[in-house]
Design a protein around this motif. Sequence first.
Motif, PDB file in Angstrom:
ATOM      1  N   GLU A 120       0.873  -1.189   0.027  1.00  0.00           N
ATOM      2  CA  GLU A 120      -0.067   0.066  -0.203  1.00  0.00           C
ATOM      3  C   GLU A 120       1.157   1.216   0.024  1.00  0.00           C
ATOM      4  O   GLU A 120       2.000   1.300   0.796  1.00  0.00           O
ATOM      5  N   LYS A 121       0.681   2.324  -0.963  1.00  0.00           N
ATOM      6  CA  LYS A 121       1.223   3.284  -1.366  1.00  0.00           C
ATOM      7  C   LYS A 121       1.991   4.125   0.238  1.00  0.00           C
ATOM      8  O   LYS A 121       2.987   4.496   0.279  1.00  0.00           O
ATOM      9  N   GLN A 122       0.685   4.763   0.576  1.00  0.00           N
ATOM     10  CA  GLN A 122       0.870   5.659   1.985  1.00  0.00           C
ATOM     11  C   GLN A 122       1.821   4.623   2.996  1.00  0.00           C
ATOM     12  O   GLN A 122       2.627   5.344   3.689  1.00  0.00           O
ATOM     13  N   GLU A 125       5.514   4.549   2.051  1.00  0.00           N
ATOM     14  CA  GLU A 125       6.067   5.781   1.966  1.00  0.00           C
ATOM     15  C   GLU A 125       6.341   6.267   3.637  1.00  0.00           C
ATOM     16  O   GLU A 125       7.216   6.696   3.839  1.00  0.00           O
ATOM     17  N   ASN A 273      -4.528   3.231  -4.037  1.00  0.00           N
ATOM     18  CA  ASN A 273      -3.547   3.283  -3.232  1.00  0.00           C
ATOM     19  C   ASN A 273      -2.693   1.993  -3.268  1.00  0.00           C
ATOM     20  O   ASN A 273      -1.863   2.021  -2.857  1.00  0.00           O
ATOM     21  N   GLY A 274      -2.854   1.172  -4.106  1.00  0.00           N
ATOM     22  CA  GLY A 274      -1.988   0.390  -4.715  1.00  0.00           C
ATOM     23  C   GLY A 274      -2.073  -1.070  -3.527  1.00  0.00           C
ATOM     24  O   GLY A 274      -1.233  -2.064  -3.970  1.00  0.00           O
TER      25      GLY A 274
END
Length: 375
Positions: A120-122, A125, A273-274
């Motif tokens: 998941e992207k967030q 990160e 969001n992946g």
Amino acid sequence: MKICLAYPNKNSYSETFIHNHVQYLKPALTLSGGWRPYRTQDGGTIVTLPLAEPIRVVVKRGLSALYPAFYTHFLTRYLNQNRPDVLLAEYGPTGCAVMTACRRANVPLVVHFHGFDAVEKQTIERYQKPYRQLFAQAKAIVAVSNDMVDQLVRLGADPAKVYRNPYGVETRLFSGAEPEKADKIVVAVGRFTAKKAPQFTIRAFDKVLDKHPDAQLVMIGEGELFESCKKLVNDLQLKYAVRLLGVKPAAEIADWHRKARLFAQHSMVNPANGDSEGTPNTVLEASAAGLPIISTRHAGIKEAVEHGKTGFLVEEGDVGGMANYMIQLLDDPQLAGELGRNARQKMLADYEMSDRINELNRILESAHGPAGAPV
């Protein structure tokens, strides 16, 4: 081996994989209660202060910048007092939360990734730097699919530390389906969430009704997309053919497997969001029951379902392809039975609960080292 199991959600119905770890690993110690688990198995807390819980809440909410150090202090004390041989952290963020205390208490750490925490992207990160520290410290990193292994290596994990160990399935509970004798029931089980794309399953089934107007779709689960899927059923005028049953216990799900012709799930990467699946337990359970699977070439599903042998796989978003395979199995109950029997044999050979738990135990033992010496 004295295991401490740290996990965020004690009562999440959808996280059967963690409940299975608690049940079958039989950890001496468990911690739950969020990404920084603090609740002990007896309902107590690691915070050893008078008025412990009010103080913890005040620090977490009012002095949030100090809470990680506050938490680490008391977790370190808890680990020093209880001396587990190894700590198994469920999800990457949990591993990051407990790693400093594990290092200070000299407790070997194993982290088990499950899905969103690897993709998941967030999340990626936010945890980019902590993950590098986690990968360096962890004695072992567990992934549930080959795709997840590759992703964790891309994020910086040492390939020598990453172990593929898919979830197990209770083949005694999930058994007894006879698709060749079943009515035209398509069953779908799972959270109504973007990466499981229940709306795509509904739209595929809508096409099926043109050929099989007497078919039924039974969907079990809840989630943020439940109401929108309910509206979709109404808009497509499918209330007569689609049943949205909400959350059901495992025994009732197993009963539905025994009534069904096939299992369908349209898992896909959430474009927002992946986020994606690990290896869905629902697919394993339906396979163990003896149902053919119609799903997508997504994450661990590609390993759990053999196209043309235990079910059929389509590309993510291919509603028409999913509908066509549903029609094929509704047309041909004998084929559905053959694929379902193959699916169960695959679960017995590769996903049996006892085998997967034994492998996880072996990973934990290797992390602790020979003769009880930390490595």
